[in-house]
Design a protein around this motif. Structure first.
Motif, short mmCIF file in Angstrom:
data_model
loop_
_atom_site.label_atom_id
_atom_site.label_comp_id
_atom_site.label_asym_id
_atom_site.label_seq_id
_atom_site.Cartn_x
_atom_site.Cartn_y
_atom_site.Cartn_z
N GLY A 179 -12.10 39.62 31.33
CA GLY A 179 -12.03 40.16 32.73
C GLY A 179 -12.53 41.05 33.49
N LYS B 159 -16.05 41.96 33.94
CA LYS B 159 -16.59 42.84 35.33
C LYS B 159 -17.34 44.06 34.70
CE LYS B 159 -13.85 45.30 38.64
NZ LYS B 159 -12.44 45.48 39.49
N THR C 154 -7.71 49.33 29.08
CA THR C 154 -8.20 48.08 28.15
C THR C 154 -6.89 48.87 26.44
OG1 THR C 154 -9.96 48.62 26.70
CG2 THR C 154 -9.94 46.68 28.55
N ARG D 214 -17.71 35.56 21.98
CA ARG D 214 -16.18 36.41 21.17
C ARG D 214 -16.46 36.41 19.66
NH1 ARG D 214 -10.15 33.86 23.05
NH2 ARG D 214 -9.82 35.16 21.43
N GLU E 122 -8.47 35.97 27.08
CA GLU E 122 -8.84 35.79 28.18
C GLU E 122 -8.03 36.47 29.13
OE1 GLU E 122 -10.74 33.20 27.75
OE2 GLU E 122 -11.36 33.25 25.51
N THR E 123 -7.57 36.93 29.12
CA THR E 123 -6.81 37.27 30.48
C THR E 123 -7.16 38.44 31.80
OG1 THR E 123 -4.93 35.73 30.88
CG2 THR E 123 -5.01 37.15 32.60
N ASN E 124 -7.32 39.42 30.50
CA ASN E 124 -7.82 40.96 30.61
C ASN E 124 -8.51 41.11 29.78
OD1 ASN E 124 -4.70 40.64 31.71
ND2 ASN E 124 -3.58 41.21 29.57
N GLU F 64 -3.73 35.60 22.58
CA GLU F 64 -5.28 34.86 23.22
C GLU F 64 -4.95 34.78 24.54
OE1 GLU F 64 -7.96 32.50 23.19
OE2 GLU F 64 -7.49 33.93 21.37
N GLU F 65 -3.90 34.93 25.16
CA GLU F 65 -3.87 34.54 26.90
C GLU F 65 -3.87 36.11 27.36
OE1 GLU F 65 -0.05 34.68 30.53
OE2 GLU F 65 -0.03 34.02 27.82
N ASP F 66 -3.98 37.00 25.88
CA ASP F 66 -4.42 38.70 26.39
C ASP F 66 -5.59 39.04 26.66
OD1 ASP F 66 -3.99 41.57 27.37
OD2 ASP F 66 -3.62 42.05 25.37
#
Length: 283
Positions: free
Chosen positions: A255, A259, A115, A208, A250-252, A246-248
């Motif tokens: 995730g 995991k 990350t 968050r 929630e998505t990356n 924001e997309e990064d």
């Protein structure tokens, strides 16, 4: 969070009847150590005697013993003391003895590398969380949290995902007071507000925050469970607030975080669907 954050010893337990075979001298010595806090680095013997209601002669002997054992250090003024490295070594030995730290370290370092952000593992102690692993990035914006740092659980997402595993009764025991200490406008003001926030975290499966505890710092955190199904620790990723899309997040980030927390839980023999002692399943 400034560098060099001081680590304080846990607060003394609520007043209760002492066990039959308690050793008063040892109890008093530990009470002296507990008197030192993050915002109270140096204390004199007379002050300790007044606060703990112990005769000065007894305090003097206890301090001499603690100094000899390497837990206290006399300051240059000759009248005050501070915690010494002996206390820190005990803390590190405790951290090193935790199974979760050995299993988590390589996973957290991998998460940091994937990350590009600092990653931490924390455990709960009463109403606080204690940082036990830190995987720091070399970027300009990097975590200044130190191993052993103690922060309020309700004021951090690391703490929230652990608290979210507690029952209402357990939360009542951790927070018997009417109001909770505030650290930002987002901090829950009371236990009802905290329970509502924890309900959202529990439903989401992670927590968050953006400038929740400290302005300019954002974080996502996920729980780590053991074979019993209970949450025993939490993992987070910290990054600069407002910089990561924001997309990064929630998505990356989320995730990869979930995991990693799931992998660590698996290494601790957790299996989804584990039934807790009260019969409540965990998924």
């Amino acid at each position: 969070m400034p560098d060099g954050q001081q680590t304080s010893l846990p607060s003394a337990p609520e007043s209760r009847e002492a066990p039959k075979y308690i050793v008063p001298g040892l109890q008093r010595g530990l009470e002296i150590l507990r008197a030192f806090r993050r915002d109270r680095h140096r204390i004199g013997a007379p002050e300790l005697a007044r606060e703990l209601k112990i005769p000065r002669s007894t305090v003097f002997r206890l301090i001499q013993t603690l100094e000899y054992m390497g837990f206290l250090e006399k300051l240059a003024n000759g009248s005050e003391y501070r915690l010494s490295v002996g206390v820190l070594s005990l803390g590190f030995e405790f951290i090193a003895s935790l199974e979760v730290t050995d299993l988590a370290r390589p996973l957290l370092e991998k998460l940091r590398d994937e990350t590009g952000h600092s990653v931490h593992l924390a455990i709960r102690d009463g109403g606080d969380v204690i940082f036990v692993i830190k995987a720091r990035t070399e970027s300009a914006f990097a975590s200044s949290i130190n191993i052993g740092t103690r922060l309020p659980a309700h004021g951090t997402v690391l703490g929230r995902v652990i608290l979210a595993d507690l029952s209402d009764q357990e939360l009542d025991e951790v927070y018997p007071q009417a109001n909770l200490p505030k650290f930002s406008p987002q901090t829950p003001q009371n236990l009802d507000d905290l329970k509502a926030l924890l309900g959202q975290d529990r439903k989401r499966g992670y927590a968050r925050s953006a400038s929740y505890f400290e302005t300019g710092i954002a974080s996502v955190a996920a729980p780590v469970r053991d074979q019993s199904g209970r949450v025993i620790a939490s993992v987070n990723i910290t990054f600069q607030d407002g910089v990561v899309a924001e997309e990064d997040i929630e998505t990356n980030l989320v995730g990869a975080l979930v995991k990693t927390a799931g992998t660590l839980s698996g290494l601790l023999n957790y299996h989804a669907g584990t039934v807790l002692p009260d019969g409540e399943g965990v998924s």
